[in-house]
Motif scaffolding. Structure first.
Motif, PDB file in Angstrom:
ATOM      1  N   UNK A  25       0.858  -1.193   0.000  1.00 28.65           N
ATOM      2  CA  UNK A  25       0.000   0.000   0.000  1.00 28.65           C
ATOM      3  C   UNK A  25       0.892   1.239   0.000  1.00 28.65           C
ATOM      4  N   UNK A  26       0.759   2.075  -1.040  1.00 27.57           N
ATOM      5  CA  UNK A  26       1.556   3.291  -1.162  1.00 27.57           C
ATOM      6  C   UNK A  26       0.814   4.488  -0.586  1.00 27.57           C
ATOM      7  N   UNK A  27       1.532   5.350   0.147  1.00 31.72           N
ATOM      8  CA  UNK A  27       0.927   6.579   0.632  1.00 31.72           C
ATOM      9  C   UNK A  27       0.690   7.527  -0.540  1.00 31.72           C
ATOM     10  N   UNK A  28      -0.020   8.598  -0.314  1.00 34.93           N
ATOM     11  CA  UNK A  28      -0.312   9.547  -1.385  1.00 34.93           C
ATOM     12  C   UNK A  28       0.804  10.568  -1.591  1.00 34.93           C
ATOM     13  N   UNK A  29       1.717  10.683  -0.624  1.00 28.07           N
ATOM     14  CA  UNK A  29       2.788  11.675  -0.715  1.00 28.07           C
ATOM     15  C   UNK A  29       4.022  11.159  -1.447  1.00 28.07           C
ATOM     16  N   UNK A  30       4.131   9.854  -1.663  1.00 33.14           N
ATOM     17  CA  UNK A  30       5.267   9.308  -2.384  1.00 33.14           C
ATOM     18  C   UNK A  30       6.506   9.100  -1.537  1.00 33.14           C
ATOM     19  N   UNK A  31       6.327   8.860  -0.248  1.00 32.93           N
ATOM     20  CA  UNK A  31       7.476   8.671   0.643  1.00 32.93           C
ATOM     21  C   UNK A  31       7.489   7.326   1.348  1.00 32.93           C
ATOM     22  N   UNK A  32       6.316   6.811   1.709  1.00 34.19           N
ATOM     23  CA  UNK A  32       6.268   5.557   2.445  1.00 34.19           C
ATOM     24  C   UNK A  32       5.301   4.571   1.797  1.00 34.19           C
ATOM     25  N   UNK A  33       5.568   3.313   2.093  1.00 30.73           N
ATOM     26  CA  UNK A  33       4.665   2.235   1.708  1.00 30.73           C
ATOM     27  C   UNK A  33       4.488   1.349   2.924  1.00 30.73           C
ATOM     28  N   UNK A  34       3.407   0.596   2.922  1.00 24.65           N
ATOM     29  CA  UNK A  34       3.163  -0.413   3.952  1.00 24.65           C
ATOM     30  C   UNK A  34       3.008  -1.734   3.235  1.00 24.65           C
ATOM     31  N   UNK A  35       3.601  -2.784   3.804  1.00 20.12           N
ATOM     32  CA  UNK A  35       3.499  -4.101   3.192  1.00 20.12           C
ATOM     33  C   UNK A  35       3.277  -5.155   4.262  1.00 20.12           C
ATOM     34  N   UNK A  36       2.684  -6.259   3.847  1.00 15.60           N
ATOM     35  CA  UNK A  36       2.457  -7.415   4.720  1.00 15.60           C
ATOM     36  C   UNK A  36       2.254  -8.631   3.828  1.00 15.60           C
ATOM     37  N   UNK A  37       2.452  -9.820   4.376  1.00 17.93           N
ATOM     38  CA  UNK A  37       2.095 -11.016   3.603  1.00 17.93           C
ATOM     39  C   UNK A  37       0.647 -10.904   3.138  1.00 17.93           C
ATOM     40  N   UNK A  38       0.384 -11.350   1.930  1.00 15.50           N
ATOM     41  CA  UNK A  38      -0.948 -11.179   1.366  1.00 15.50           C
ATOM     42  C   UNK A  38      -2.013 -11.901   2.176  1.00 15.50           C
ATOM     43  N   UNK A  39      -1.657 -13.026   2.775  1.00 13.37           N
ATOM     44  CA  UNK A  39      -2.643 -13.805   3.522  1.00 13.37           C
ATOM     45  C   UNK A  39      -2.759 -13.389   4.991  1.00 13.37           C
ATOM     46  N   UNK A  40      -2.126 -12.280   5.389  1.00 18.15           N
ATOM     47  CA  UNK A  40      -2.248 -11.809   6.779  1.00 18.15           C
ATOM     48  C   UNK A  40      -3.712 -11.523   7.088  1.00 18.15           C
ATOM     49  N   UNK A  41      -4.177 -11.992   8.240  1.00 18.36           N
ATOM     50  CA  UNK A  41      -5.579 -11.803   8.607  1.00 18.36           C
ATOM     51  C   UNK A  41      -5.948 -10.339   8.775  1.00 18.36           C
ATOM     52  N   UNK A  42      -5.042  -9.534   9.341  1.00 18.72           N
ATOM     53  CA  UNK A  42      -5.322  -8.125   9.584  1.00 18.72           C
ATOM     54  C   UNK A  42      -4.158  -7.287   9.057  1.00 18.72           C
ATOM     55  N   UNK A  43      -4.344  -6.691   7.887  1.00 15.03           N
ATOM     56  CA  UNK A  43      -3.274  -5.913   7.263  1.00 15.03           C
ATOM     57  C   UNK A  43      -2.776  -4.808   8.196  1.00 15.03           C
ATOM     58  N   UNK A  44      -3.686  -4.107   8.849  1.00 14.09           N
ATOM     59  CA  UNK A  44      -3.301  -2.978   9.708  1.00 14.09           C
ATOM     60  C   UNK A  44      -2.348  -3.406  10.822  1.00 14.09           C
ATOM     61  N   UNK A  45      -2.552  -4.564  11.381  1.00 13.15           N
ATOM     62  CA  UNK A  45      -1.697  -5.071  12.458  1.00 13.15           C
ATOM     63  C   UNK A  45      -0.397  -5.662  11.913  1.00 13.15           C
TER      64      UNK A  45
END
Length: 107
Positions: A25-45
Motif C-alpha cells: 500500500x503506497x501513501x499519497x505523498x510518495x514517501x512511504x509504503x506499507x506491506x504485509x504477507x498477502x494472507x495476513x488476517x489483519x493488514x493494519x496489524x
C-alpha cells in the motif's frame, strides 16, 4: 511529453510471486509504503512501514528501493503497464533472492 509521475501513489497492489505474495500500500505523498504477507488476517496489524525511493525508468516502469530495519534490502522493478514485478532482496545473512511475479492493482 513523458509522464514520469509514480502511478502507485495512494493505491494498493498485490505482488504475487506465487509463494510468497505481498500486499503493498503506497501513501499519497510518495514517501512511504506499507506491506504485509498477502494472507495476513489483519493488514493494519501485520503491516510494516518503509520509506522508499521510486526511480523512473520509462513510462509505466519504476525501480523502487528501500532498506528494512532488520537490514534486509529490497529492490523492485514495477511494470505498471504489463502488471509485472521483479524483486531482488538481500537478507541480513547475505542470501540473495530474485523473484518475478504479477503486479496487480487491488483498488
Amino acid at each position: 511529453m513523458c509522464d514520469t509521475a509514480f502511478p502507485g501513489l495512494g493505491h494498493v497492489y498485490k505482488a504475487d510471486y506465487g509463494d510468497p505474495a505481498f500486499r503493498v500500500q503506497f501513501d499519497t505523498e510518495g514517501k512511504t509504503l506499507r506491506w504485509a504477507p498477502f494472507d495476513a488476517e489483519d493488514f493494519e496489524t501485520a503491516a510494516t512501514t518503509e520509506t522508499y525511493r521510486a526511480t523512473y525508468i520509462r513510462p509505466g516502469v519504476f525501480m523502487m528501493t528501500w532498506q528494512e530495519a532488520d537490514g534486509i534490502t529490497v529492490t523492485h522493478v514495477e511494470d505498471f503497464e504489463n502488471a509485472i514485478v521483479h524483486g531482488a532482496i538481500t537478507m541480513p545473512d547475505k542470501t540473495f533472492l530474485t523473484l518475478k511475479g504479477d503486479w496487480l492493482r487491488l483498488d
